[in-house]
Structures are given as structure tokens and as C-alpha cells.
Motif scaffolding. Structure first.
Motif, short mmCIF file in Angstrom:
data_model
loop_
_atom_site.label_atom_id
_atom_site.label_comp_id
_atom_site.label_asym_id
_atom_site.label_seq_id
_atom_site.Cartn_x
_atom_site.Cartn_y
_atom_site.Cartn_z
N ASN A 64 -9.87 10.56 -2.08
CA ASN A 64 -8.94 9.41 -1.98
C ASN A 64 -8.01 9.29 -3.19
O ASN A 64 -6.79 9.21 -3.04
CB ASN A 64 -9.71 8.11 -1.82
N GLN A 65 -8.59 9.26 -4.36
CA GLN A 65 -7.77 9.08 -5.56
C GLN A 65 -6.87 10.27 -5.84
O GLN A 65 -5.71 10.10 -6.19
CB GLN A 65 -8.64 8.74 -6.77
N PRO A 66 -7.37 11.50 -5.67
CA PRO A 66 -6.47 12.65 -5.84
C PRO A 66 -5.26 12.56 -4.90
O PRO A 66 -4.13 12.81 -5.32
CB PRO A 66 -7.36 13.84 -5.51
N VAL A 67 -5.49 12.19 -3.67
CA VAL A 67 -4.37 12.06 -2.75
C VAL A 67 -3.41 10.99 -3.23
O VAL A 67 -2.19 11.14 -3.22
CB VAL A 67 -4.87 11.72 -1.32
N ARG A 68 -3.97 9.88 -3.70
CA ARG A 68 -3.13 8.77 -4.17
C ARG A 68 -2.23 9.20 -5.34
O ARG A 68 -1.04 8.94 -5.33
CB ARG A 68 -4.01 7.59 -4.61
N VAL A 69 -2.84 9.89 -6.30
CA VAL A 69 -2.05 10.31 -7.45
C VAL A 69 -0.98 11.32 -7.01
O VAL A 69 0.18 11.22 -7.44
CB VAL A 69 -2.95 10.92 -8.54
N ALA A 70 -1.34 12.23 -6.15
CA ALA A 70 -0.39 13.24 -5.71
C ALA A 70 0.76 12.63 -4.92
O ALA A 70 1.91 13.04 -5.03
CB ALA A 70 -1.11 14.29 -4.85
N VAL A 71 0.44 11.62 -4.12
CA VAL A 71 1.44 11.03 -3.24
C VAL A 71 2.23 9.90 -3.91
O VAL A 71 3.44 9.77 -3.71
CB VAL A 71 0.76 10.52 -1.95
N CYS A 72 1.51 9.08 -4.70
CA CYS A 72 2.15 7.88 -5.28
C CYS A 72 2.42 8.02 -6.78
O CYS A 72 3.21 7.26 -7.33
CB CYS A 72 1.27 6.66 -5.06
N GLY A 73 1.71 8.93 -7.42
CA GLY A 73 1.91 9.09 -8.86
C GLY A 73 1.08 8.14 -9.70
O GLY A 73 1.05 8.24 -10.92
N ILE A 74 0.42 7.18 -9.04
CA ILE A 74 -0.38 6.20 -9.78
C ILE A 74 -1.78 6.07 -9.17
O ILE A 74 -2.05 6.61 -8.09
CB ILE A 74 0.29 4.80 -9.80
N THR A 134 8.72 1.69 -5.36
CA THR A 134 9.58 2.87 -5.26
C THR A 134 8.89 4.05 -4.58
O THR A 134 9.49 4.75 -3.77
CB THR A 134 10.02 3.31 -6.67
N TYR A 135 7.62 4.26 -4.92
CA TYR A 135 6.94 5.46 -4.43
C TYR A 135 6.83 5.53 -2.92
O TYR A 135 6.62 6.60 -2.34
CB TYR A 135 5.58 5.65 -5.10
N PHE A 136 6.96 4.37 -2.27
CA PHE A 136 6.90 4.40 -0.81
C PHE A 136 8.13 5.09 -0.23
O PHE A 136 8.10 5.63 0.86
CB PHE A 136 6.84 2.98 -0.24
N PHE A 137 9.21 5.02 -1.00
CA PHE A 137 10.48 5.47 -0.45
C PHE A 137 11.04 6.72 -1.12
O PHE A 137 12.01 7.28 -0.66
CB PHE A 137 11.50 4.34 -0.55
N ALA A 138 10.45 7.14 -2.24
CA ALA A 138 10.96 8.31 -2.95
C ALA A 138 9.82 9.05 -3.61
O ALA A 138 8.81 8.46 -3.97
CB ALA A 138 11.98 7.86 -4.00
N VAL A 139 9.99 10.35 -3.75
CA VAL A 139 8.98 11.17 -4.39
C VAL A 139 8.82 10.69 -5.83
O VAL A 139 9.82 10.45 -6.51
CB VAL A 139 9.42 12.65 -4.39
N PRO A 140 7.56 10.50 -6.26
CA PRO A 140 7.36 10.04 -7.64
C PRO A 140 7.98 11.02 -8.62
O PRO A 140 7.86 12.23 -8.44
CB PRO A 140 5.85 9.96 -7.79
N VAL A 141 8.65 10.46 -9.64
CA VAL A 141 9.27 11.35 -10.63
C VAL A 141 8.29 11.77 -11.71
O VAL A 141 8.41 12.85 -12.28
CB VAL A 141 10.52 10.70 -11.28
#
Length: 528
Positions: free
Chosen positions: A488-498, A424-431
Motif C-alpha cells: 500500500n505505502q509503496p504504491v502511494r509514494v510511487a503514485v502520489c509522492g507522499i 496536485t498529485y491527483f491531477f499531475a505526476v508528482p515532481v
RNA sequence: GUCCCUAUCGUCUAGAGGCCUAGGACACCAGGUUUUCAUCCUGGUAACACGGGUUCGAAUCCCGUUGGGGAUGCCA
């Protein structure tokens, strides 16, 4: 001789993995030997056999690639054949009505008394039973009734077929013969329906015979005739019982090798006599052990997770399920496990099947499935993933090209197709954001400052250039005195939520750098 | 109760009297590779149900015990 094998399920609801495994082994054996694989649907249970159940069965077989030769035979179309066979058995004295003859008498098959010439009957030797003191022995066309003593001394009623007691003699306590089953007596019993009752019996002696056959998986099998009973082949309502219908159809379809579950071993001893008395060649048999659940128990109706359709819904590839099921109760013998259909057909040998039950291991199956997914041609995976994703609401608004890029990125880390649910996170902002990830990566001030810079950098980055993303992050880390890769990980969490996923540079590119810039700002705001 | 079948790591299995100090796979643990996770690589823990017998020698053959499953249906 070309072998003819059949899969003969009763369409009563869902298709069970135990059943389909039987189908697979039949199919494999047939294809390996260059024989025919025939589908027969035993739909005589009108109560439970439904059109839906048949459709489900056919679908499952097609999904697994179990193609069959010849037209499907529906057992209900054979009713007249079954009754004709019963008539023949009656005429030949191999079947008889139970009890006082009425129109509603069920018909029993009689294990033939004169069976010494049968190829599957042999003499074991003299045998005897000690009877409960002063009890009677009843000898009739329906067999013997007598009473023995249990080890604890309790009287136990016994019933067995007449054929089990060749050269029978009933003795009294003094050892004197009270009754001897001579040919004359036998003819009286069989021909005239005479019933002999011997009172005050103490023991009996007879010549024990047994029925035997060579099972292709279990080896030499046998059972004494005195442990068998005559059995019903036509019900009081005139309908044929499984034993009759099954054997008749095997005869009409010229089945030469029967591969089925080992819950049928006992039936085989009976069916052998039926083939013989119906004047047919007896087939070869292979009895497969059962598949049991995680508790080591046979699957029951309660185990709702053992249906073929459920595996498909859970994202298991048909080729993986097919392969995994061949590994349950069979092995190639050379340590190969992941095998193509062609390799399996080539290597399959019933003699290598296991003799004891196998436990289904969902974890190992998922592993195999992962191997199959990883080995899929990327174009094929995109296609299958797209189809599978139809189950998820987010697919509606997704651009196919973008989806394909995500599929390429995620293929090797997909174990089950249901893993797509997490895309989902690829296509929508993480909730929402993983709390541990937030605490570790989005809370420290230096990180937040660097992240803000990253958002700014992403604004002016070219799309579709992972190297540019990587360089940008490295530059910020250097400028802010952070260690390499710290961002890397901060960006991942911010962008993907996980906190887990594919390469972050690739991931960012997949989502789009501009979109990521927006997401980073949103994440920063949400966690302020 | 009686009859039939069955018994190797937690699980799937290799093993047809000496190649067995019991092999492989999944899972698990440790280490390595890697920007996270996964993959991948290396290593590790872990089994012949029990008791007799046959044999120079038994996981393998025989008997028994125990455990598990099945049959004993006018279910299939």
C-alpha cells in the motif's frame, strides 16, 4: 420596545477581527431581541476613509452574513446636524469656546455643573484634596486647576471640570476658608466668564459626585466627576469631533442599545451627559472586552494576520469564523460550541459575555473549521472547493467530474480550504518524492519488484473499481511472499509522492489505474 | 502620576457561598479502531494570581497587593 442597535465602524483600511466581532455581537443581540441592526459608516476622517475601505467592509459583512436593516447612514452627510447640536449646546451654556474667542476657537463640552437631577449622577459624599504647599487654585468656566503632591513629594498639576467640585471650599494651611464656591460666584464664573485665583491654598474640600450606569456586560460602572474634564467637540477648523458626531447620530438614528469595544467605557461617562443635555433618552450600553493576539497583546497594525479577508483567503469558511468569533468572549453556558446561526441567535445573551480580553487561537479555529467542512453537504463542498481551487494553476486543466470525485474523497480530511493546495498529485505526476518515503518504500528490492508487477496488473484493471485494485495488490503480496498491505505505502509514494492521504485504493481509482501504472514505472525509473 | 476596567488548566471557557475531589472544548500525551494519514473511541497531564477579611462554609462576597488592558488627543 423594539431595540435599535448599530455597528458604526470607521472605514480606514482593512476590517479587523476585533471590529467584525463587535459587528457580530451587535447583529446577534439585535436578532435575538427582534430589534433592528443598523450600519453606520463613520467616514468623517477624510484622510483615511476610502471607497476601497468601504467596499472591503461591505464585502466582509456580506461574506459573514451580517445583513442590516434600513439604509446605511454615512456620517459625512450629517455634518450640519452635528454643528446644529453644538450650537444648541452653546446656547444652553453646555458648551463654550476655548480660550480667547476667535473664529477658530475649538468648542468644549462642559460637564453640567447643575446635574444633581440627572438620572446617572449621584452624590458620593464629602471629599478633599491636600494641595502642594503655597500653590494657587484657579477656578473658571473651564474648570479647576490646582497642584497636588505625588507620593514621592513632587508637585503634580491637576485639571478637572467644574462640575466635579460641588460645594467647593479652598482652605489655607491654618484651615481657614480662603474661597467658597457660592451660587453667586458660580453665576459670575459661568455667566460672566469670571476667573477666580486663590493664592496660598493648602487644601480644598467639596462634595464628590459621580456618574454611573449599568453596563449590560460589565455591570455597575461609575467614575467620580472630579476625575473628569471638559472635552473638545468641535475642532478649530470647525469640524465635529467623534464624541459629538457619534452621539448625534445615535440620537438621530434612535439607537437604544450600544454594543462596542470596552476601550469606549471612559467615553460613555462623557456621552451620557451629551445625550442628557441634547434632550435625548440615554441608551443602554454593553462594552465588550478586546480580542488579543497570540502574545496576549492587543492587535496592532503589525499583526497583519488579523484581517477578515485574510481568513477567507486562508480557506476559513464564513460560518466557521462567525461561530468561532462568538466563542471569543461569550459562551452559551451549556457546553455547546459548534452552533448554527439560528442556535446562536436563540441563545445569545449579552449578560453572558466575558469581562476580560480573549486570546485568538488559530488552532482551535482551524479545528472548528474542519468540523464545518466535514459537515458540509458533499455537493456544497464540491462547489466551494472548485471555487477555491481557482487560486491554483492546476485547476485549469482539470476535468470537473474528476475534481468532484477527489473532493468527495478528501472532504473529511480537509481542515482549511488551503489544504486543497496539496491535491496536485491527483491531477499531475508528482515532481518529487518524499525522501523518507523513497528510502523506506521505493528502495528495498522486493518492493521494487512487486511494484513493477503492480504496474503490470494495473494495465489491465478496469477503471473505477477500488476493490479490483485492492485484490490485485493482495495477490501480488501473496505471490511475492510479502505481508498483507505491505504494498500500500509503496504504491502511494510511487503514485502520489507522499506517505499520507486517503484510502490508497480510492486514490488510485481517482487518478486512474492506467495513469497509476505509468506513474509507478516513472517512479521506479526516477529512483533507480 | 491620576482615573476606569480586569484576573479559573498553555488557550477559549463552565461556575451567581455548600451541587467543586473545579466541568467542557482546542492543544498535548498514552491506548484502541484503521492499509498510511486524518477521522472516531477510551484514558491521562494541566487552573481558581497573591495576601488579608466576612461566613459554620468562598473559585464565588469585601479590602489590599501584583499582573494585564484602557482613558487621560483639536484620533475614532
Amino acid at each position: 420596545m423594539q431595540h435599535r442597535l448599530r455597528f458604526a465602524p470607521s472605514p480606514t483600511g482593512q476590517v479587523h477581527i476585533g471590529n467584525i466581532r463587535t459587528a457580530i455581537f451587535n447583529w446577534l443581540a439585535a436578532r435575538h431581541m427582534g430589534g433592528k441592526f443598523i450600519l453606520r459608516i463613520e467616514d468623517t476622517d477624510l484622510e483615511r476613509s476610502t471607497k476601497e475601505a468601504i467596499d472591503t467592509l461591505l464585502e466582509c459583512m456580506e461574506w459573514l452574513g451580517l445583513d442590516y436593516d434600513e439604509e446605511v447612514l454615512y456620517q459625512t452627510t450629517q455634518a450640519q446636524h452635528h454643528l446644529d447640536a453644538a450650537k444648541k449646546l452653546m446656547d444652553d451654556g453646555n458648551a463654550y469656546p476655548l480660550g480667547p474667542v476667535t473664529e477658530h476657537s475649538p468648542i468644549l463640552f462642559r460637564i453640567p455643573v447643575f446635574c444633581d437631577d440627572f438620572p446617572f449622577v449621584r452624590t458620593v459624599g464629602p471629599a478633599s484634596y491636600t494641595l502642594a504647599p503655597d500653590t494657587a487654585v484657579e477656578i473658571s468656566g473651564g474648570g479647576l486647576k490646582f497642584t497636588t503632591l505625588s507620593p514621592k513629594g513632587k508637585p503634580v498639576e491637576n485639571q478637572a471640570c467644574l462640575a466635579g467640585f460641588k460645594d467647593l471650599a479652598v482652605l489655607n494651611a491654618a484651615g481657614q476658608t480662603l474661597f467658597a464656591l457660592t451660587d453667586d460666584k458660580l453665576n459670575d464664573i459661568l455667566g460672566n466668564g469670571a476667573v477666580e485665583t486663590v493664592e496660598h491654598a493648602a487644601s480644598m474640600t467639596f462634595t464628590r459626585r459621580e456618574v454611573f450606569y449599568d453596563d449590560m456586560v460589565k455591570g455597575h460602572l461609575s467614575k467620580p466627576l472630579d476625575s473628569m474634564r471638559d472635552f473638545i467637540i468641535v475642532r478649530s477648523d470647525g469640524s465635529p469631533v467623534f464624541h459629538l458626531a457619534n452621539v448625534c447620530d445615535d440620537i438621530t438614528q434612535n439607537i437604544t442599545l450600544i454594543v462596542r469595544g470596552d476601550d469606549h467605557v471612559e467615553n460613555t461617562y462623557r456621552h451620557l451627559f451629551m445625550f442628557q443635555t441634547l434632550g435625548a433618552q440615554v441608551p443602554s450600553y454593553a462594552h465588550l472586552p478586546m480580542i488579543v493576539n497570540a502574545q496576549g497583546k492587543p492587535y496592532s497594525k503589525r499583526d497583519g494576520d488579523a484581517f477578515v479577508g485574510d481568513f477567507r483567503d486562508k480557506g476559513v469558511l464564513p460560518e466557521a469564523l462567525f461561530n468561532y468569533l462568538t466563542l471569543l468572549g461569550w459562551s452559551s453556558g451549556d457546553n455547546r460550541e459548534k452552533m448554527s446561526r439560528e442556535e446562536l441567535v436563540e441563545a445569545f445573551d449579552l449578560a453572558r459575555a466575558q469581562h476580560s480580553p480573549a486570546q485568538f487561537d488559530a488552532v482551535k479555529m482551524a479545528n472548528l473549521n474542519g468540523q464545518y467542512i466535514a459537515a458540509l453537504d458533499p455537493a456544497v463542498f464540491r462547489e466551494r472547493a472548485w471555487d477555491f481551487a481557482a487560486a491554483y494553476p492546476w485547476r485549469e486543466s482539470v476535468d470537473r467530474a474528476k475534481f468532484d470525485a477527489v473532493a468527495d474523497l478528501m472532504q473529511t480530511r480537509t481542515k482549511l480550504m488551503t489544504d486543497l493546495a496539496a491535491w496536485t498529485y491527483f491531477f499531475a505526476v508528482p515532481v518529487d518524492y518524499d525522501p523518507k518515503g523513497v528510502k523506506k518504500f521505493l528502495t528495498p528490492e522486493p518492493m521494487r519488484a512487486a511494484l513493477a508487477k503492480a504496474a503490470g496488473a494495473f494495465d489491465s484493471l478496469p477503471e473505477n473499481d477500488p476493490k479490483a485494485v485492492e485484490d490485485a495488490l493482495r495477490a501480488i503480496e501473496t505471490a511475492d511472499g510479502l505481508s498483507q498491505f505491505a504494498l500500500n505505502q509503496p504504491v502511494r509514494v510511487a503514485v502520489c509522492g507522499i506517505t499520507v492521504g486517503a484510502s490508497i485504493y480510492e486514490t488510485v481509482v481517482c487518478i486512474g489505474v492506467k495513469e497509476c501504472a505509468r506513474r509507478i514505472r516513472a517512479a521506479l525509473a526516477a529512483t533507480a
